[in-house]
Write a protein that holds these residues in place. Structure first.
Motif, mmCIF file in Angstrom:
data_model
loop_
_atom_site.group_PDB
_atom_site.id
_atom_site.type_symbol
_atom_site.label_atom_id
_atom_site.label_comp_id
_atom_site.label_asym_id
_atom_site.label_seq_id
_atom_site.Cartn_x
_atom_site.Cartn_y
_atom_site.Cartn_z
ATOM 1 N N GLY A 194 -31.167 41.586 127.875
ATOM 2 C CA GLY A 194 -32.563 41.517 128.297
ATOM 3 C C GLY A 194 -32.714 41.466 129.807
ATOM 4 N N ILE A 195 -31.801 40.775 130.489
ATOM 5 C CA ILE A 195 -31.863 40.714 131.959
ATOM 6 C C ILE A 195 -31.589 42.087 132.560
ATOM 7 C CG2 ILE A 195 -30.753 39.736 134.006
ATOM 8 C CD1 ILE A 195 -30.344 37.170 132.384
ATOM 9 N N PHE A 196 -30.679 42.852 131.952
ATOM 10 C CA PHE A 196 -30.444 44.209 132.448
ATOM 11 C C PHE A 196 -31.697 45.072 132.315
ATOM 12 C CE2 PHE A 196 -25.709 43.591 131.784
ATOM 13 C CZ PHE A 196 -25.427 43.653 133.145
ATOM 14 N N VAL A 197 -32.454 44.885 131.226
ATOM 15 C CA VAL A 197 -33.712 45.615 131.084
ATOM 16 C C VAL A 197 -34.680 45.215 132.183
ATOM 17 C CG1 VAL A 197 -35.710 45.982 129.587
ATOM 18 C CG2 VAL A 197 -33.430 45.894 128.596
ATOM 19 N N ALA A 198 -34.781 43.908 132.466
ATOM 20 C CA ALA A 198 -35.668 43.430 133.522
ATOM 21 C C ALA A 198 -35.247 43.976 134.887
ATOM 22 C CB ALA A 198 -35.680 41.899 133.540
ATOM 23 N N MET A 199 -33.951 44.053 135.137
ATOM 24 C CA MET A 199 -33.465 44.585 136.413
ATOM 25 C C MET A 199 -33.779 46.078 136.534
ATOM 26 S SD MET A 199 -29.814 42.574 136.626
ATOM 27 C CE MET A 199 -29.422 42.886 138.353
ATOM 28 N N ALA A 200 -33.691 46.812 135.420
ATOM 29 C CA ALA A 200 -34.049 48.234 135.451
ATOM 30 C C ALA A 200 -35.538 48.398 135.752
ATOM 31 C CB ALA A 200 -33.694 48.890 134.115
ATOM 32 N N PHE A 201 -36.373 47.538 135.165
ATOM 33 C CA PHE A 201 -37.810 47.589 135.454
ATOM 34 C C PHE A 201 -38.073 47.258 136.922
ATOM 35 C CE2 PHE A 201 -41.959 45.375 135.648
ATOM 36 C CZ PHE A 201 -42.778 46.447 135.308
ATOM 37 N N ASP A 202 -37.353 46.287 137.458
ATOM 38 C CA ASP A 202 -37.497 45.945 138.878
ATOM 39 C C ASP A 202 -37.153 47.131 139.764
ATOM 40 O OD1 ASP A 202 -37.471 44.260 141.357
ATOM 41 O OD2 ASP A 202 -35.315 44.645 141.217
ATOM 42 N N ARG A 203 -36.071 47.836 139.458
ATOM 43 C CA ARG A 203 -35.702 49.024 140.257
ATOM 44 C C ARG A 203 -36.767 50.112 140.124
ATOM 45 N NH1 ARG A 203 -33.881 48.168 144.247
ATOM 46 N NH2 ARG A 203 -34.934 46.219 143.726
ATOM 47 N N ARG B 16 -46.523 48.214 145.659
ATOM 48 C CA ARG B 16 -47.029 47.238 144.700
ATOM 49 C C ARG B 16 -45.919 46.328 144.155
ATOM 50 N NH1 ARG B 16 -48.834 49.249 140.033
ATOM 51 N NH2 ARG B 16 -50.236 47.467 139.746
ATOM 52 N N HIS B 17 -44.713 46.433 144.731
ATOM 53 C CA HIS B 17 -43.577 45.702 144.187
ATOM 54 C C HIS B 17 -43.818 44.196 144.187
ATOM 55 C CE1 HIS B 17 -39.056 44.584 144.340
ATOM 56 N NE2 HIS B 17 -39.451 44.712 143.097
ATOM 57 N N SER B 18 -44.219 43.648 145.328
ATOM 58 C CA SER B 18 -44.423 42.199 145.420
ATOM 59 C C SER B 18 -45.596 41.735 144.570
ATOM 60 C CB SER B 18 -44.639 41.791 146.874
ATOM 61 O OG SER B 18 -45.760 42.478 147.422
ATOM 62 N N ALA B 19 -46.593 42.611 144.358
ATOM 63 C CA ALA B 19 -47.745 42.233 143.534
ATOM 64 C C ALA B 19 -47.401 42.280 142.046
ATOM 65 C CB ALA B 19 -48.926 43.154 143.831
ATOM 66 N N VAL B 20 -46.590 43.268 141.650
ATOM 67 C CA VAL B 20 -46.230 43.405 140.229
ATOM 68 C C VAL B 20 -45.205 42.358 139.815
ATOM 69 C CG1 VAL B 20 -45.175 44.953 138.534
ATOM 70 C CG2 VAL B 20 -46.789 45.859 140.200
ATOM 71 N N LEU B 21 -44.271 42.036 140.715
ATOM 72 C CA LEU B 21 -43.178 41.122 140.370
ATOM 73 C C LEU B 21 -43.107 39.942 141.342
ATOM 74 C CD1 LEU B 21 -40.332 43.626 139.403
ATOM 75 C CD2 LEU B 21 -41.547 42.075 137.877
ATOM 76 N N PRO B 22 -44.104 39.080 141.364
ATOM 77 C CA PRO B 22 -43.956 37.830 142.122
ATOM 78 C C PRO B 22 -42.952 36.918 141.442
ATOM 79 C CG PRO B 22 -45.980 37.778 140.854
ATOM 80 C CD PRO B 22 -45.403 39.152 140.670
ATOM 81 N N ALA B 23 -42.616 35.829 142.120
ATOM 82 C CA ALA B 23 -41.583 34.931 141.593
ATOM 83 C C ALA B 23 -41.960 34.370 140.227
ATOM 84 C CB ALA B 23 -41.338 33.790 142.582
ATOM 85 N N ALA B 24 -43.241 34.104 140.001
ATOM 86 C CA ALA B 24 -43.667 33.543 138.713
ATOM 87 C C ALA B 24 -43.434 34.530 137.575
ATOM 88 C CB ALA B 24 -45.139 33.158 138.777
ATOM 89 N N VAL C 239 -41.182 36.960 137.586
ATOM 90 C CA VAL C 239 -39.730 37.056 137.419
ATOM 91 C C VAL C 239 -39.222 35.901 136.550
ATOM 92 C CG1 VAL C 239 -37.514 36.944 138.627
ATOM 93 C CG2 VAL C 239 -39.377 38.333 139.561
ATOM 94 N N ALA C 240 -39.725 34.691 136.817
ATOM 95 C CA ALA C 240 -39.308 33.532 136.014
ATOM 96 C C ALA C 240 -39.724 33.692 134.561
ATOM 97 C CB ALA C 240 -39.914 32.264 136.606
ATOM 98 N N ARG C 241 -40.929 34.218 134.327
ATOM 99 C CA ARG C 241 -41.382 34.409 132.942
ATOM 100 C C ARG C 241 -40.556 35.468 132.234
ATOM 101 N NH1 ARG C 241 -46.704 33.282 135.060
ATOM 102 N NH2 ARG C 241 -47.114 35.506 135.429
ATOM 103 N N MET C 242 -40.144 36.508 132.950
ATOM 104 C CA MET C 242 -39.299 37.529 132.335
ATOM 105 C C MET C 242 -37.933 36.955 131.959
ATOM 106 S SD MET C 242 -40.285 40.782 134.768
ATOM 107 C CE MET C 242 -39.275 41.995 133.922
ATOM 108 N N GLY C 243 -37.375 36.105 132.822
ATOM 109 C CA GLY C 243 -36.112 35.461 132.486
ATOM 110 C C GLY C 243 -36.244 34.539 131.294
ATOM 111 N N LEU C 244 -37.358 33.784 131.237
ATOM 112 C CA LEU C 244 -37.598 32.901 130.097
ATOM 113 C C LEU C 244 -37.780 33.703 128.816
ATOM 114 C CD1 LEU C 244 -38.099 30.048 129.018
ATOM 115 C CD2 LEU C 244 -40.519 30.328 129.643
ATOM 116 N N ALA C 245 -38.456 34.850 128.915
ATOM 117 C CA ALA C 245 -38.652 35.699 127.737
ATOM 118 C C ALA C 245 -37.310 36.216 127.215
ATOM 119 C CB ALA C 245 -39.573 36.867 128.082
#
Length: 311
Positions: free
Chosen positions: A115-124, A133-141, A143-149
């Motif tokens: 799942g983290i690899f999927v999140a990293m691919a979405f980040d790229r 829009r990178h910082s607006a789409v993926l703020p720290a909060a 990112v944390a929710r994606m890791g929790l998911a």
């Protein structure tokens, strides 16, 4: 212990064989396993330390890398110390509950890593296709929710495996697990009763995670490479493609051993047992060792920050 192999019984513990067929070489085989384990622990703890200490690395890519490091640490520490005890101390016995807990940790955090690899691919994808829009789409909060998911998905998918074994298949023909750790298929093979629910659920979850996550990663990179081809400057294309190569290498290092191990366990009935066990060990040790090395070497910002901190 039962008097006969044809009698079902409820064991309080299991016996791990290590690498079946290579018991005489266990002492020597423990050396590379221990070396890889030490390298994995040092590499991933270093990644966690430098990401935590350097504020400039508090970006989605490096936060996901820190999550990957935690996952790799859990995968390696939940199996290798027990494995080395079998190799070097002949301490083969593991309690029933400890065995089921190890099974849960291994398969749960392998699913989390996917799942983290999927999140990293979405980040790229966001960073390259919509950089403004990178910082607006993926703020720290977020990112944390994606890791929790990813963590909750792994726990939700894998929890039924040990629970089904504990409640539906409490009896076993014998207690010798032909493996170096409590791998689900190896434990289910010992159980009395109808094993089809466990087999089918394990197979379904394995293929579901592999296929869906692989498709999601492939879709992200299809869009990324389409965007890269549209860049006018060759230097910009090389730089952008270089940021994706690192992730692709780590994804392949993770998925290829898992696919090979799953296929040989399910369909490779003529494959020798040592090959089965070694393949199952590869995906627990090789990615935790390679991930920090590949990212430290291939990511200039991380590499320079790490060298500055160390020196």
């Amino acid at each position: 212990m039962p008097a006969s192999q044809n009698t079902c019984f409820t064991p309080s513990s299991f016996l791990l064989t290590g690498i079946l067929g290579l018991e005489a070489q266990h002492i020597w085989m423990g050396i590379p396993f221990c070396s890889l384990f030490v390298a994995a622990v040092l590499g991933n703890t270093t990644i966690l330390w430098v990401v935590r200490a350097e504020r400039s690395l508090h970006q989605p890519m490096f936060l996901f890398l820190a999550m990957l490091a935690v996952t790799d640490l859990v995968l390696s520490t939940s199996t290798v110390p027990r494995m080395l005890a079998v190799f070097w101390l002949s301490s083969r016995e593991i309690g029933l509950d400890a065995c089921l807990a190890q099974m849960f940790l291994v398969h749960c955090f392998a699913t989390v890593e996917s799942g983290i690899f999927v999140a990293m691919a979405f980040d790229r994808y966001v960073a390259i296709c919509t950089p403004l829009r990178h910082s607006a789409v993926l703020p720290a909060a977020v990112v944390a929710r994606m890791g929790l998911a990813a963590l909750l998905r792994g726990a939700l998918y894998i929890s039924p495996l040990p629970l089904l074994l504990r409640w539906q298949l409490p009896s076993y023909w014998h207690r010798v697990i032909a493996h170096s750790y409590c791998e689900h298929i190896a434990v289910v093979a010992l159980a009395c009763g109808d094993r089809r629910p466990n087999d089918l659920y394990g197979m379904a979850i394995g293929f579901l995670v592999l296929i869906l996550d692989s498709l999601a990663i492939a879709a992200s990179y299809a869009r990324i490479f389409s965007a890269v081809r549209g860049l006018a400057a060759p230097e910009a294309r090389r730089k952008t493609a270089g940021t994706c190569t690192t992730h692709i290498c780590t994804v392949l290092a993770f998925y290829v051993p898992i696919v090979l191990s799953s296929l040989t366990h399910r369909f490779g009935h003529n494959v020798p047992p040592p090959v089965h066990i070694l393949l199952a060990n590869v995906y627990l040790l090789v990615p935790p060792v390679l991930n920090p090395i590949v990212y430290a070497v291939r990511t200039r910002h991380l590499r320079e920050t790490l060298l500055r901190r160390l020196c």
